[in-house]
Design an enzyme around this catalytic site. Structure first.
Site, short mmCIF file in Angstrom:
data_model
loop_
_atom_site.label_atom_id
_atom_site.label_comp_id
_atom_site.label_asym_id
_atom_site.label_seq_id
_atom_site.Cartn_x
_atom_site.Cartn_y
_atom_site.Cartn_z
N ARG A 161 26.33 70.42 4.15
CA ARG A 161 26.30 68.98 4.42
C ARG A 161 25.07 68.62 5.25
NH1 ARG A 161 31.42 66.94 3.12
NH2 ARG A 161 33.17 68.31 3.53
N PHE B 48 26.13 70.08 -10.00
CA PHE B 48 26.79 70.04 -8.70
C PHE B 48 25.73 70.02 -7.61
CE2 PHE B 48 29.04 71.63 -5.00
CZ PHE B 48 30.16 70.81 -5.03
N GLU C 37 30.43 55.13 -0.55
CA GLU C 37 30.76 56.45 -1.10
C GLU C 37 29.52 57.33 -1.17
OE1 GLU C 37 33.37 58.05 -2.19
OE2 GLU C 37 34.76 56.73 -3.25
N ASP C 38 29.73 58.63 -1.10
CA ASP C 38 28.63 59.57 -1.28
C ASP C 38 28.28 59.73 -2.76
OD1 ASP C 38 31.10 60.76 -1.77
OD2 ASP C 38 30.64 62.63 -0.73
N ASP D 150 31.82 60.47 -9.41
CA ASP D 150 31.72 61.43 -10.50
C ASP D 150 32.63 60.92 -11.63
OD1 ASP D 150 31.38 63.82 -11.88
OD2 ASP D 150 32.61 65.02 -10.56
P1 5GP Z 1 35.49 61.79 -8.60
O1 5GP Z 1 36.89 61.45 -8.21
O2 5GP Z 1 34.60 60.58 -8.79
O3 5GP Z 1 35.45 62.70 -9.80
O4 5GP Z 1 34.91 62.70 -7.48
C1 5GP Z 1 34.43 62.22 -6.33
C2 5GP Z 1 34.38 63.33 -5.30
O5 5GP Z 1 34.14 64.61 -5.90
C3 5GP Z 1 33.23 63.09 -4.38
O6 5GP Z 1 33.60 62.24 -3.31
C4 5GP Z 1 32.90 64.51 -3.95
O7 5GP Z 1 33.77 64.89 -2.91
C5 5GP Z 1 33.22 65.35 -5.16
N1 5GP Z 1 32.02 65.59 -5.99
C6 5GP Z 1 31.77 65.17 -7.24
N2 5GP Z 1 30.59 65.60 -7.68
C7 5GP Z 1 30.05 66.32 -6.68
C8 5GP Z 1 28.81 67.03 -6.50
O8 5GP Z 1 27.93 67.10 -7.37
N3 5GP Z 1 28.64 67.64 -5.30
C9 5GP Z 1 29.57 67.60 -4.31
N4 5GP Z 1 29.27 68.25 -3.18
N5 5GP Z 1 30.73 66.95 -4.43
C10 5GP Z 1 30.97 66.32 -5.60
#
Ligand code: 5GP
Length: 182
Positions: free
Chosen positions: A166, A153, A99-100, A103
Protein backbone atom coordinates in the site's frame (compact mmCIF):
# COMPACT_ATOMS: atom_id res chain seq x y z
CA UNK A 1 13.61 -3.84 -1.00
CA UNK A 2 10.04 -2.83 -1.69
CA UNK A 3 10.68 -1.49 -5.19
CA UNK A 4 12.49 -4.66 -6.24
CA UNK A 5 9.16 -6.49 -6.02
CA UNK A 6 7.67 -4.40 -8.81
CA UNK A 7 7.76 -5.56 -12.40
CA UNK A 8 6.38 -2.42 -13.99
CA UNK A 9 5.16 1.02 -12.94
CA UNK A 10 1.79 1.82 -14.55
CA UNK A 11 1.24 5.29 -13.07
CA UNK A 12 4.10 7.25 -11.54
CA UNK A 13 3.78 9.45 -8.48
CA UNK A 14 3.91 12.54 -10.74
CA UNK A 15 1.21 11.17 -13.07
CA UNK A 16 -1.06 10.35 -10.14
CA UNK A 17 -0.68 13.81 -8.64
CA UNK A 18 -1.23 15.59 -11.96
CA UNK A 19 -4.45 13.63 -12.58
CA UNK A 20 -5.55 14.18 -9.01
CA UNK A 21 -5.29 17.96 -9.48
CA UNK A 22 -7.63 17.68 -12.47
CA UNK A 23 -10.14 15.58 -10.55
CA UNK A 24 -9.98 17.99 -7.61
CA UNK A 25 -10.61 20.97 -9.90
CA UNK A 26 -13.67 19.27 -11.41
CA UNK A 27 -15.03 18.33 -7.97
CA UNK A 28 -14.41 21.85 -6.63
CA UNK A 29 -16.34 23.35 -9.56
CA UNK A 30 -19.23 20.87 -9.46
CA UNK A 31 -19.76 21.14 -5.70
CA UNK A 32 -18.98 24.85 -5.41
CA UNK A 33 -22.42 25.69 -4.01
CA UNK A 34 -22.46 22.85 -1.49
CA UNK A 35 -20.37 21.28 1.23
CA UNK A 36 -20.07 17.68 0.11
CA UNK A 37 -19.37 14.74 2.35
CA UNK A 38 -16.61 12.58 0.93
CA UNK A 39 -17.14 8.99 1.97
CA UNK A 40 -14.07 6.90 1.59
CA UNK A 41 -13.55 3.19 1.85
CA UNK A 42 -10.76 1.86 4.02
CA UNK A 43 -8.13 0.89 3.48
CA UNK A 44 -7.44 1.08 -0.25
CA UNK A 45 -8.65 4.65 -0.82
CA UNK A 46 -6.70 6.06 2.12
CA UNK A 47 -3.89 7.78 0.22
CA UNK A 48 -6.14 8.86 -2.62
CA UNK A 49 -8.70 10.57 -0.40
CA UNK A 50 -5.97 12.17 1.72
CA UNK A 51 -4.39 13.74 -1.37
CA UNK A 52 -7.71 14.52 -3.07
CA UNK A 53 -9.13 16.38 -0.08
CA UNK A 54 -5.97 18.49 0.13
CA UNK A 55 -6.21 19.35 -3.57
CA UNK A 56 -9.84 20.56 -3.60
CA UNK A 57 -10.51 24.26 -3.12
CA UNK A 58 -13.86 23.97 -1.32
CA UNK A 59 -14.66 22.91 2.24
CA UNK A 60 -15.46 19.21 2.38
CA UNK A 61 -16.40 16.84 5.18
CA UNK A 62 -14.80 13.43 5.34
CA UNK A 63 -16.02 10.13 6.69
CA UNK A 64 -14.95 6.50 6.39
CA UNK A 65 -16.43 3.10 5.98
CA UNK A 66 -14.51 -0.13 6.24
CA UNK A 67 -15.49 -3.32 4.52
CA UNK A 68 -14.15 -6.79 4.02
CA UNK A 69 -14.70 -8.61 0.80
CA UNK A 70 -14.89 -12.35 0.69
CA UNK A 71 -12.82 -13.90 -2.06
CA UNK A 72 -9.22 -14.58 -2.99
CA UNK A 73 -6.36 -12.12 -2.50
CA UNK A 74 -6.82 -10.85 -6.05
CA UNK A 75 -10.56 -10.82 -6.68
CA UNK A 76 -13.73 -10.18 -4.75
CA UNK A 77 -16.71 -12.49 -4.81
CA UNK A 78 -19.08 -9.56 -4.46
CA UNK A 79 -20.03 -10.60 -0.94
CA UNK A 80 -19.17 -7.65 1.25
CA UNK A 81 -19.41 -7.11 4.98
CA UNK A 82 -19.48 -3.69 6.57
CA UNK A 83 -17.00 -3.63 9.45
CA UNK A 84 -17.03 0.11 10.14
CA UNK A 85 -20.00 2.32 9.41
CA UNK A 86 -20.03 6.08 8.90
CA UNK A 87 -19.94 8.40 11.90
CA UNK A 88 -22.05 11.02 10.11
CA UNK A 89 -25.72 11.08 9.13
CA UNK A 90 -25.95 11.48 5.36
CA UNK A 91 -29.65 12.23 4.92
CA UNK A 92 -30.05 15.35 2.74
CA UNK A 93 -26.30 15.66 2.12
CA UNK A 94 -24.33 15.63 -1.10
CA UNK A 95 -22.28 12.46 -0.85
CA UNK A 96 -19.29 11.60 -3.00
CA UNK A 97 -18.08 8.03 -2.62
CA UNK A 98 -14.31 7.94 -3.07
CA UNK A 99 -12.99 4.56 -4.22
CA UNK A 100 -9.53 3.24 -5.01
CA UNK A 101 -10.51 0.89 -7.82
CA UNK A 102 -13.70 -0.37 -9.38
CA UNK A 103 -13.28 -3.79 -10.87
CA UNK A 104 -16.45 -5.89 -11.24
CA UNK A 105 -18.38 -3.06 -9.57
CA UNK A 106 -20.01 -5.40 -7.05
CA UNK A 107 -18.43 -3.70 -4.04
CA UNK A 108 -19.43 -0.23 -5.24
CA UNK A 109 -22.96 -1.46 -5.98
CA UNK A 110 -23.25 -2.76 -2.41
CA UNK A 111 -21.96 0.52 -0.98
CA UNK A 112 -24.32 2.55 -3.15
CA UNK A 113 -27.31 0.50 -2.02
CA UNK A 114 -26.31 1.02 1.60
CA UNK A 115 -25.82 4.78 1.17
CA UNK A 116 -28.91 5.35 -1.01
CA UNK A 117 -31.12 3.78 1.63
CA UNK A 118 -30.13 6.69 3.91
CA UNK A 119 -31.58 9.27 1.56
CA UNK A 120 -28.66 11.55 0.59
CA UNK A 121 -29.43 14.66 -1.52
CA UNK A 122 -27.07 13.30 -4.17
CA UNK A 123 -24.72 10.38 -4.51
CA UNK A 124 -21.88 10.08 -6.97
CA UNK A 125 -18.66 8.10 -7.30
CA UNK A 126 -15.08 9.22 -7.70
CA UNK A 127 -12.66 6.38 -8.40
CA UNK A 128 -8.94 6.60 -8.92
CA UNK A 129 -8.80 3.48 -11.09
CA UNK A 130 -11.37 1.88 -13.32
CA UNK A 131 -10.95 -1.65 -14.65
CA UNK A 132 -13.83 -1.58 -17.09
CA UNK A 133 -12.79 -4.81 -18.81
CA UNK A 134 -14.06 -6.78 -15.81
CA UNK A 135 -17.21 -4.79 -15.06
CA UNK A 136 -20.34 -6.77 -14.16
CA UNK A 137 -22.43 -3.91 -12.73
CA UNK A 138 -22.59 -1.25 -15.45
CA UNK A 139 -25.03 1.19 -13.87
CA UNK A 140 -22.63 2.89 -11.46
CA UNK A 141 -22.75 6.71 -11.34
CA UNK A 142 -19.00 7.19 -11.86
CA UNK A 143 -18.64 10.96 -12.26
CA UNK A 144 -14.88 11.21 -11.69
CA UNK A 145 -12.33 8.67 -12.88
CA UNK A 146 -8.57 8.91 -12.53
CA UNK A 147 -7.27 6.28 -14.89
CA UNK A 148 -8.53 3.34 -16.85
CA UNK A 149 -6.43 0.28 -15.95
CA UNK A 150 -5.89 -2.86 -17.99
CA UNK A 151 -7.07 -6.19 -16.63
CA UNK A 152 -4.04 -6.67 -14.38
CA UNK A 153 -3.69 -6.89 -10.62
CA UNK A 154 -2.16 -3.60 -9.47
CA UNK A 155 -0.64 -2.49 -6.17
CA UNK A 156 0.56 0.72 -4.58
CA UNK A 157 -0.82 4.12 -3.55
CA UNK A 158 -3.18 2.36 -1.14
CA UNK A 159 -3.78 -0.83 -3.09
CA UNK A 160 -2.48 -3.99 -1.47
CA UNK A 161 -1.51 -7.53 -2.15
CA UNK A 162 -2.08 -9.50 1.07
CA UNK A 163 -2.00 -6.20 3.01
CA UNK A 164 1.42 -5.20 1.65
CA UNK A 165 2.57 -2.66 -0.97
CA UNK A 166 0.00 0.00 0.00
CA UNK A 167 2.87 2.36 0.83
CA UNK A 168 4.33 2.45 -2.67
CA UNK A 169 4.02 6.04 -3.93
CA UNK A 170 3.14 4.82 -7.46
CA UNK A 171 0.85 2.17 -8.94
CA UNK A 172 2.49 -0.88 -10.43
CA UNK A 173 2.36 -4.57 -11.11
CA UNK A 174 4.13 -7.15 -8.94
CA UNK A 175 6.72 -9.51 -10.32
CA UNK A 176 5.17 -12.94 -10.93
CA UNK A 177 7.72 -14.59 -8.63
CA UNK A 178 6.56 -12.38 -5.72
CA UNK A 179 2.97 -13.51 -6.23
CA UNK A 180 4.00 -17.14 -6.71
CA UNK A 181 6.07 -17.12 -3.51
CA UNK A 182 3.16 -16.05 -1.26
P1 5GP B 1 -15.07 -5.11 -7.26
O1 5GP B 1 -16.13 -5.39 -6.25
O2 5GP B 1 -15.30 -3.86 -8.06
O3 5GP B 1 -14.81 -6.30 -8.14
O4 5GP B 1 -13.72 -4.99 -6.48
C1 5GP B 1 -13.35 -3.89 -5.83
C2 5GP B 1 -12.27 -4.23 -4.82
O5 5GP B 1 -11.45 -5.32 -5.26
C3 5GP B 1 -11.35 -3.06 -4.68
O6 5GP B 1 -11.83 -2.14 -3.73
C4 5GP B 1 -10.07 -3.75 -4.28
O7 5GP B 1 -10.09 -4.01 -2.90
C5 5GP B 1 -10.10 -5.08 -5.01
N1 5GP B 1 -9.38 -5.02 -6.29
C6 5GP B 1 -9.86 -5.14 -7.54
N2 5GP B 1 -8.91 -5.05 -8.46
C7 5GP B 1 -7.76 -4.87 -7.78
C8 5GP B 1 -6.38 -4.69 -8.17
O8 5GP B 1 -5.99 -4.69 -9.34
N3 5GP B 1 -5.49 -4.52 -7.16
C9 5GP B 1 -5.85 -4.52 -5.85
N4 5GP B 1 -4.88 -4.34 -4.95
N5 5GP B 1 -7.12 -4.68 -5.44
C10 5GP B 1 -8.06 -4.85 -6.40
Amino acid sequence: MLHDHIERVLFSEAQIHARLEELAAAISADYAQTTPLLVSVLKGALYFVADLTRAVSIPVALDFMAITSYGSAQATSGAVRLIKDLDEEISGRHVLLVEDIIDTGLTAAYLLRTLRARDPASLRICTLLDKTARRIVDTLPISYRGFEVPDMFVVGYGLDYRQLYRNLPYIGVLKPEVVAAT
